[in-house]
Scaffold this motif. Structure first.
Motif, short mmCIF file in Angstrom:
data_model
loop_
_atom_site.label_atom_id
_atom_site.label_comp_id
_atom_site.label_asym_id
_atom_site.label_seq_id
_atom_site.Cartn_x
_atom_site.Cartn_y
_atom_site.Cartn_z
N HIS A 174 -22.04 -16.77 30.58
CA HIS A 174 -20.78 -16.39 29.94
C HIS A 174 -20.70 -14.88 29.74
CE1 HIS A 174 -20.58 -20.70 28.88
NE2 HIS A 174 -21.87 -20.55 28.57
N GLU A 203 -15.29 -16.14 17.69
CA GLU A 203 -14.31 -15.13 18.10
C GLU A 203 -14.39 -14.84 19.59
OE1 GLU A 203 -15.16 -11.60 15.83
OE2 GLU A 203 -16.56 -10.83 17.33
N ARG A 204 -15.48 -15.23 20.24
CA ARG A 204 -15.61 -15.02 21.69
C ARG A 204 -15.26 -16.29 22.47
NH1 ARG A 204 -16.93 -9.37 22.61
NH2 ARG A 204 -17.24 -8.68 20.46
N VAL A 231 -19.17 -5.30 23.19
CA VAL A 231 -19.67 -5.55 21.84
C VAL A 231 -19.89 -4.21 21.15
CG1 VAL A 231 -21.56 -6.51 20.48
CG2 VAL A 231 -20.77 -7.72 22.52
N PHE A 280 -24.24 -9.31 18.41
CA PHE A 280 -24.69 -10.03 19.60
C PHE A 280 -26.16 -10.46 19.47
CE2 PHE A 280 -26.63 -9.98 23.87
CZ PHE A 280 -25.84 -10.93 24.51
N ASN A 328 -17.72 -4.86 29.96
CA ASN A 328 -16.50 -5.01 30.75
C ASN A 328 -16.57 -4.13 31.99
OD1 ASN A 328 -15.10 -6.78 28.98
ND2 ASN A 328 -14.62 -5.06 27.64
N VAL A 335 -19.18 -12.09 27.54
CA VAL A 335 -18.64 -12.06 26.17
C VAL A 335 -17.82 -10.80 25.89
CG1 VAL A 335 -20.50 -13.51 25.31
CG2 VAL A 335 -20.72 -11.02 25.15
N GLY A 336 -17.70 -9.90 26.88
CA GLY A 336 -16.91 -8.69 26.69
C GLY A 336 -17.68 -7.58 25.99
N THR A 349 -22.99 -9.10 28.08
CA THR A 349 -21.99 -8.24 27.43
C THR A 349 -21.37 -7.27 28.44
OG1 THR A 349 -23.63 -6.56 26.84
CG2 THR A 349 -23.25 -8.34 25.25
#
Length: 384
Positions: free
Chosen positions: A255, A186-187, A260, A266, A234, A257-258, A232
């Motif tokens: 990366h 989903e990520r 969570v 996670f 934003n 991942v936005g 993680t």
């Protein structure tokens, strides 16, 4: 029976949210407890789902004092005997309630309040000073580590009115989380499902030291080019971190991942849990990682050394020292058997020493002391 009113902004995420909601849920078994917050959102919704008595009193702006009269009326009408505050906004409101009511007030110090608004000069100047203004009027303080109590004493707060209570969690409660494959899919990271993943679960704030994590990642990748690093969150420090990652030439292996929502999603997906903070209390992310027996490396700040014994159930490094972090990461990568045994040992220590039941009982004892002290003072004043 004590009746305790918890005040919190309601915009809280991460450790503070976990702490307040799990604590109040456990306290409800022995006390009458209510939460009042000042905004709708995930915090209030999660509280309702947990069966917690919660009320939202919206404010038109951060320090709108119109809620003070409403809160004073609720405290009187419902017979609350203690106010327990969490965070700068709630502390500020409590300071004005104390002008109207003679009720014992305690606040939990979840973080170093001098660093809460670091990175935003306007908020730091205004909100930090307003919080200090409010804190000076509290009767009692709960520090979530001994180092935080020492910090408070060094800043002029009275030693005999500061309690130390380390965070705790329910290690018996069932937890739900997505499979590693589902989370990565989903990520947009399905191609990483067979890779070794090293992650950091922390808000993108300067105090969390993400740049240390990134520098250590670059160093580790000199020898281990197939390892990937997950971050993680934003906003906040994301643009500057992204720039740093590209300058180091490691953007194919690091990366974002936005945000969570469920930390276990996670933590279940990663192989090594890392925390690089310059300042911490006693972070829930380490207890949550321990719940899943994750090999862990963290900076030796706040109460973290109370949980992690360096080289026994995890590794510690000096805050800001990316070379030491990369050295400890290499040690974990090289010896997977020892890493797994460290994760199991971390679970054992965390579950035996930092339970939710212990957390709740410590708070009940503090509440009793507060009320007994109030009775003693009242008797003394009546006899003068």
């Amino acid at each position: 029976m004590e009746k305790v009113l918890h005040l919190i902004s309601g915009g809280d995420v991460g450790g503070a949210k976990t702490h307040v909601l799990t604590l109040v849920k456990e306290l409800q078994k022995n006390l009458v407890v209510k939460i009042i917050c000042f905004m709708e959102g995930p915090f209030a919704q999660e509280a309702r789902e947990m069966g917690i008595d919660i009320m939202v009193l919206p404010q038109s702006k951060r320090y709108d004092l119109k809620v003070v009269d409403t809160l004073t009326g609720i405290i009187k009408d419902e017979g609350f005997t203690i106010i327990h505050s969490h965070g700068a906004r709630a502390n500020f409101i409590t300071r004005f309630i104390k002008k109207k009511l003679s009720i014992p007030c305690v606040t939990t110090i979840h973080s170093d309040f001098m660093l809460d608004f670091k990175g935003n000069l306007y908020k730091h100047i205004i909100y930090t000073n307003l919080n200090i203004f409010a804190l000076k009027k509290f009767d009692y303080f709960i520090a979530v580590s001994q180092s935080f109590k020492d910090m408070l004493v060094s800043r002029g707060f009275p030693d005999d009115r500061i309690f130390v209570v380390y965070n705790g969690m329910d290690f018996q409660e069932d937890i739900n989380y997505k499979s590693r494959d589902e989370f990565l899919n989903e990520r947009g990271l399905a191609h990483l499902k067979d890779k070794k993943l090293i992650g950091i679960l922390a808000r993108l704030h300067p105090v969390k030291g993400h740049e240390v994590f990134v520098k250590a990642a670059a160093d580790v990748m000199i020898d281990y080019k197939d390892i990937h690093f997950l971050i993680t969150g934003n906003g906040g420090e994301l643009p500057s971190l992204d720039s740093q990652i590209k300058q180091l030439g490691i953007d194919k292996n690091v990366h974002f991942v936005g945000f969570v929502d469920n930390p276990y999603d996670f933590l279940n997906a990663i192989d090594i849990n890392v925390l690089t903070s310059y300042s911490e209390s006693f972070p829930y992310v380490l207890l949550e990682g321990a719940r899943l027996e994750k090999p862990t490396i963290a900076s030796a700040v706040g109460g973290i050394p109370m949980l992690i014994d360096d080289g026994v159930n995890g590794y510690l490094f000096k805050a800001g020292e990316d070379k030491e972090l990369s050295k400890k990461l290499r040690m974990m990568i090289q010896d997977e058997d020892k890493s797994r045994s460290m994760g199991k040992a971390l679970y054992i220590k965390a579950s035996e020493n930092f339970s939710l039941k212990n957390l709740a009982m410590d708070h009940i004892n503090i509440y009793n002391k507060m009320l007994n002290n109030k009775k003693v003072r009242s008797t003394y004043e009546d006899n003068r």
